[in-house]
Design a protein around this motif. Structure first.
Motif, mmCIF file in Angstrom:
data_model
loop_
_atom_site.group_PDB
_atom_site.id
_atom_site.type_symbol
_atom_site.label_atom_id
_atom_site.label_comp_id
_atom_site.label_asym_id
_atom_site.label_seq_id
_atom_site.Cartn_x
_atom_site.Cartn_y
_atom_site.Cartn_z
ATOM 1 N N LEU A 414 -1.249 12.854 7.723
ATOM 2 C CA LEU A 414 -2.361 11.904 7.646
ATOM 3 C C LEU A 414 -3.075 11.779 8.999
ATOM 4 O O LEU A 414 -4.310 11.778 9.057
ATOM 5 N N THR A 415 -2.296 11.702 10.078
ATOM 6 C CA THR A 415 -2.953 11.568 11.390
ATOM 7 C C THR A 415 -3.621 12.880 11.802
ATOM 8 O O THR A 415 -4.650 12.876 12.470
ATOM 9 N N LEU A 416 -3.047 13.996 11.354
ATOM 10 C CA LEU A 416 -3.706 15.281 11.622
ATOM 11 C C LEU A 416 -5.046 15.336 10.874
ATOM 12 O O LEU A 416 -6.067 15.741 11.443
ATOM 13 N N ALA A 417 -5.033 14.885 9.614
ATOM 14 C CA ALA A 417 -6.282 14.908 8.830
ATOM 15 C C ALA A 417 -7.356 14.059 9.510
ATOM 16 O O ALA A 417 -8.525 14.453 9.568
ATOM 17 N N GLU A 418 -6.953 12.915 10.059
ATOM 18 C CA GLU A 418 -7.932 12.088 10.791
ATOM 19 C C GLU A 418 -8.528 12.891 11.947
ATOM 20 O O GLU A 418 -9.736 12.888 12.154
ATOM 21 N N LEU A 456 -4.753 11.249 1.658
ATOM 22 C CA LEU A 456 -5.561 12.305 2.289
ATOM 23 C C LEU A 456 -6.996 12.249 1.765
ATOM 24 O O LEU A 456 -7.957 12.416 2.530
ATOM 25 N N GLU A 457 -7.135 12.010 0.466
ATOM 26 C CA GLU A 457 -8.486 11.909 -0.110
ATOM 27 C C GLU A 457 -9.236 10.738 0.508
ATOM 28 O O GLU A 457 -10.419 10.837 0.821
ATOM 29 N N GLN A 458 -8.515 9.599 0.674
ATOM 30 C CA GLN A 458 -9.163 8.421 1.283
ATOM 31 C C GLN A 458 -9.642 8.741 2.704
ATOM 32 O O GLN A 458 -10.728 8.322 3.101
ATOM 33 N N LYS A 460 -10.480 11.657 3.829
ATOM 34 C CA LYS A 460 -11.657 12.537 3.748
ATOM 35 C C LYS A 460 -12.911 11.729 3.449
ATOM 36 O O LYS A 460 -14.012 12.096 3.837
ATOM 37 N N SER A 461 -12.723 10.595 2.723
ATOM 38 C CA SER A 461 -13.938 9.810 2.462
ATOM 39 C C SER A 461 -14.148 8.680 3.466
ATOM 40 O O SER A 461 -14.913 7.762 3.205
ATOM 41 N N GLY A 462 -13.422 8.724 4.583
ATOM 42 C CA GLY A 462 -13.803 7.838 5.693
ATOM 43 C C GLY A 462 -12.825 6.722 6.046
ATOM 44 O O GLY A 462 -13.006 6.057 7.063
ATOM 45 N N THR A 463 -11.791 6.475 5.204
ATOM 46 C CA THR A 463 -10.828 5.422 5.567
ATOM 47 C C THR A 463 -9.947 5.939 6.705
ATOM 48 O O THR A 463 -9.645 7.125 6.772
ATOM 49 N N ARG A 464 -9.528 5.047 7.606
ATOM 50 C CA ARG A 464 -8.681 5.459 8.733
ATOM 51 C C ARG A 464 -7.419 4.598 8.808
ATOM 52 O O ARG A 464 -7.329 3.547 8.191
ATOM 53 N N ASP A 465 -6.459 5.095 9.580
ATOM 54 C CA ASP A 465 -5.211 4.386 9.867
ATOM 55 C C ASP A 465 -4.387 4.106 8.604
ATOM 56 O O ASP A 465 -3.939 2.986 8.373
ATOM 57 N N LEU A 466 -4.187 5.143 7.814
ATOM 58 C CA LEU A 466 -3.332 5.024 6.625
ATOM 59 C C LEU A 466 -1.975 5.631 6.964
ATOM 60 O O LEU A 466 -1.911 6.674 7.606
ATOM 61 N N ASN A 467 -0.917 4.968 6.555
ATOM 62 C CA ASN A 467 0.404 5.538 6.852
ATOM 63 C C ASN A 467 1.474 4.999 5.911
ATOM 64 O O ASN A 467 1.221 4.099 5.136
ATOM 65 N N PHE A 468 2.644 5.601 6.027
ATOM 66 C CA PHE A 468 3.804 5.152 5.242
ATOM 67 C C PHE A 468 4.745 4.375 6.142
ATOM 68 O O PHE A 468 4.910 4.722 7.294
#
Ligand code: SAM
Ligand code: SF4
Length: 468
Positions: A414-418, A456-458, A460-468
């Protein structure tokens, strides 16, 4: 100031020396220890000494293989990325190996002003960094309040999608109240390297009339840190001052001490080798060869399976590449050691009179990420554990049943995708998403896979700082 040591001397120099002096390789015992390592159990100091005594090519190769397996099973193929940020190089100490020592008259002294710190932070954020280590000389100017204020500035300064999410500290040892002050500002790991655990050598490099001349004050730094509420502790030794075998056993003794006294081992271990620095003109009879360095990294990996291992840009690209296979879990990238150096043109060379020592790996962050991806490592900027309270003892509870692999790999993706969406070059973006697809395909738990894909989709559409 009256010193409160809050701990006793747990290093018995003659006992440590006796553990390796004249010791011969014992294949049966070494293989029993390898089996214990495969169960991901930490080693005793005596067991570590058995690994130190390995000399035959066959057992050495078995040790590297065991370290490789352990690293894969505990950490997966993630490499955590960070940047060091030098805040100030005034220093009241005179450590003979360091370019910041007070007697180095040709060193240009500087402390970043608040406005300069902000500029440095913006440069780092615009490169894509999320994790920093702030580095300070030892001086009354760099008080706990000053360090806390710098930390708060790091978290406050944001631009676009850029933000710093974890601030670690490498500074002089504090007293318990000092640690409480920096903890309240939200620091992650506090690092203090012992430099050398060997007392006679320590006295040789750190004049007795300086703050750092007090061996016990430094040795008990992490005890006070824990008592001050910091449970992510970073220990280290500066390799090249004394026999590497002594230092490895000293580090493991330190880890065992913290585990026994507080129920929490060190969060990270660092093992810098001495590099050329301004006015460094001392003999270094214990310089560590690449072959011994490789051996000691594998030994540490096996001895403390759940401790992160940091290797900085002091070392070359080639060596970092090799040691990531079987030991190292965190590296810095795009590193500038000059105070204010992140605003300089990336291709500008080093100026040793303004920096602590010579850097071995001078590539940009994007180049390092591309290289990691090409080698099938997932670069990670994850800061989730710290921010979700999984530190110290709680981190260990999660880490032991394979948590790191299960949660950290998706968080790394997720952080790589950001990074790929916000900062990367085109070639890195292509490689990055290729590796993410490959990792997704390898995920066994369908529920996790689905949740990771949704996040990952979120992103790609601009949401940031998502994690488990
Ligand atoms: N002043 C604080 C202290 O000494 O703990 C923290 C900052 S100091 C610059 C950080 C570390 O840099 C030291 O603990 C030491 O291990 C390392 N260091 C000093 N001189 C070095 C050199 N010439 N090459 C590589 N590392 C060095
Ligand atoms: Fe100062 Fe730290 Fe360098 Fe020693 S290692 S001279 S304390 S900055």
């Amino acid at each position: 100031m009256k010193k409160e040591y809050s701990g006793t001397d747990f290093i018995n120099d003659s006992y440590i020396t006796s553990l390796y002096t004249g010791k011969k390789e014992n294949p049966d015992e070494v293989r029993r220890i390898f089996a214990k390592c495969r169960e991901k159990r930490a080693l005793t100091v005596e067991e570590t000494a058995e690994l130190v005594a390995i000399s035959s090519p066959e057992l050495l190769e078995e040790m590297y293989q065991t370290a490789r397996e352990l690293k894969r099973t505990v950490y997966g193929n993630r490499i955590v990325l960070f940047a060091p940020l030098y805040v100030g190089n005034y220093c009241i100490n005179d450590c003979k190996y360091c370019g910041f020592k007070k007697s180095a008259k040709s060193t240009v002294r500087k402390t970043l002003s608040p406005a300069e710190l902000e500029k440095e932070l913006l440069s780092l954020e615009n490169m894509g960094h999320k994790r920093l280590i702030l580095v300070f000389g030892e001086s009354p100017i760099y008080s706990p309040e000053f360090i806390a204020e710098c930390t708060r500035t790091c978290y406050r300064v944001k631009e676009g999608n850029g933000e710093i999410r974890r601030v670690n500290i490498n500074a002089a040892p504090l007293d318990i109240d000092g640690y409480k002050t920096v903890k309240a500002a939200g620091i992650g790991t506090f690092q203090v390297f012992q430099e050398t655990y060997h007392k006679e050598t320590y006295a040789k490099y750190h004049p007795a009339d300086t703050m750092k001349g007090d061996y016990l004050w430094r040795l008990t730094a992490m005890d006070r840190a824990f008592l001050g509420g910091i449970d992510d502790m970073g220990i280290g030794a500066l390799f090249g001052l004394y026999d590497w075998r002594f230092e490895v056993l000293g580090l493991v003794t330190h880890a065992v001490h913290l585990q026994e006294r507080f129920g929490v081992g060190p969060h990270t271990i660092s093992f810098p080798r001495i590099k050329p620095a301004q006015e460094l003109n001392i003999p270094l009879p214990y310089e560590v060869s690449d072959a011994d360095f490789k051996k000691l990294v594998a030994i540490l990996r096996l001895a403390v399976p759940y401790t992160g291992m940091i290797m900085t840009a002091r070392e070359s690209e080639e060596l970092r590449s090799e040691l990531m296979q079987f030991g190292v879990s965190q590296i810095d990238a795009g590193t500038h050691l000059e105070i204010g150096g992140y605003q300089k043109d990336a291709s500008a060379g080093q100026e040793l009179d303004k920096e602590q020592f010579q850097v071995g790996d001078t590539r940009s962050l994007d180049d390092v990420i591309y290289w990691l991806l090409k080698n099938d490592f997932i670069p990670s900027f994850c800061t989730s554990c710290y921010r979700k309270g999984r530190t110290g003892e709680h981190f260990m509870e999660f880490a032991i049943p394979g948590f790191i692999k299960r949660f950290c790999t998706p968080n790394a993706m997720l952080t790589l995708a950001e990074y790929l969406m916000d900062y990367s070059s085109e070639r890195t973006r292509r490689e990055g998403f290729r590796l993410i697809e490959k990792e997704l395909a390898a995920m066994e738990d369908p529920k996790f896979k689905e949740q990771t894909m949704a996040k990952l989709e979120q992103i790609k559409s601009g949401t940031r700082d998502l994690n488990f």
